[in-house]
Design a protein around this motif. Structure first.
Motif, PDB file in Angstrom:
ATOM      1  N   LEU A   1      41.929  35.240  35.162  1.00  0.00           N
ATOM      2  CA  LEU A   1      41.857  36.501  35.871  1.00  0.00           C
ATOM      3  C   LEU A   1      40.548  37.214  35.541  1.00  0.00           C
TER       4      LEU A   1
ATOM      5  N   SER B   1      39.897  42.886  37.870  1.00  0.00           N
ATOM      6  CA  SER B   1      40.830  42.633  38.970  1.00  0.00           C
ATOM      7  C   SER B   1      41.690  43.853  39.297  1.00  0.00           C
TER       8      SER B   1
ATOM      9  N   GLY C   1      41.425  44.182  43.298  1.00  0.00           N
ATOM     10  CA  GLY C   1      42.472  43.284  43.757  1.00  0.00           C
ATOM     11  C   GLY C   1      42.453  42.043  42.880  1.00  0.00           C
ATOM     12  N   GLU C   2      43.428  41.205  43.031  1.00  0.00           N
ATOM     13  CA  GLU C   2      43.535  40.033  42.169  1.00  0.00           C
ATOM     14  C   GLU C   2      42.432  39.032  42.497  1.00  0.00           C
TER      15      GLU C   2
ATOM     16  N   LEU D   1      40.453  35.625  40.831  1.00  0.00           N
ATOM     17  CA  LEU D   1      40.429  34.596  39.796  1.00  0.00           C
ATOM     18  C   LEU D   1      39.050  33.976  39.718  1.00  0.00           C
TER      19      LEU D   1
ATOM     20  N   TYR E   1      39.696  35.125  45.892  1.00  0.00           N
ATOM     21  CA  TYR E   1      40.178  36.471  46.191  1.00  0.00           C
ATOM     22  C   TYR E   1      41.610  36.339  46.693  1.00  0.00           C
ATOM     23  N   MET E   2      42.549  36.445  45.772  1.00  0.00           N
ATOM     24  CA  MET E   2      43.945  36.105  46.032  1.00  0.00           C
ATOM     25  C   MET E   2      44.572  36.929  47.159  1.00  0.00           C
ATOM     26  N   ASP E   3      44.118  38.157  47.377  1.00  0.00           N
ATOM     27  CA  ASP E   3      44.684  39.002  48.423  1.00  0.00           C
ATOM     28  C   ASP E   3      44.002  38.809  49.777  1.00  0.00           C
TER      29      ASP E   3
ATOM     30  N   GLN F   1      45.624  30.970  49.035  1.00  0.00           N
ATOM     31  CA  GLN F   1      45.688  30.601  47.631  1.00  0.00           C
ATOM     32  C   GLN F   1      45.921  29.099  47.507  1.00  0.00           C
TER      33      GLN F   1
END
Length: 131
Positions: free
Chosen positions: A14, A18, A22-23, A25, A66-68, A72
């Motif tokens: 992470l 973040s 936003g989340e 990784l 960018y998980m959002d 994924q």
């Protein structure tokens, strides 16, 4: 439980900020953490296979996810369990985590890929046990 298998399609950690962006990784060749699927069993594992779902779009970055904002990394893990101690035949157990976007095209595409993979697994292992 005595037996386990892990399939991690992503080695990442992470990002420090973040919370604000936003989340996010950070991809790592030798990641401090692996994200994926695990199967735990009291039965011995005879064989394991894994797959990663194909993505529709190219990743936004080679070094970050960018998980959002993008797809994924997702996949599936199949394990062949030895049920002979219970008088049973080998049994394939499949573990997956589809997209979190409910009823989305991404989720439908992943489900189709999973079904194709299960069919291939079934064809390639008829003598080893049911799927």
């Amino acid at each position: 439980l005595s037996f386990s298998c892990f399939a991690g399609p992503l080695l990442a950690s992470l990002e420090d900020d973040s919370f604000f962006r936003g989340e996010v990784l950070r991809c790592e060749a030798a990641g401090r953490a692996a994200y994926g699927l695990a199967t735990l069993s009291r039965f011995p594992v005879l064989e394991e296979r894994s797959m990663v779902f194909e993505r529709e779009e190219k990743m936004m970055s080679d070094s970050q996810i960018y998980m959002d904002k993008e797809e994924q990394p997702r996949g599936a893990l199949a394990v062949l369990l030895d049920l002979s101690s219970e008088g049973g035949q080998p049994l394939w157990v499949i573990n997956t985590h589809l997209s979190h976007k409910f009823a989305s095209e991404e989720q439908r595409r992943q489900a189709k890929q999973l079904l194709t993979w299960v069919d291939e697994l079934r064809e390639n292992s008829m003598a080893r046990g049911p799927v």
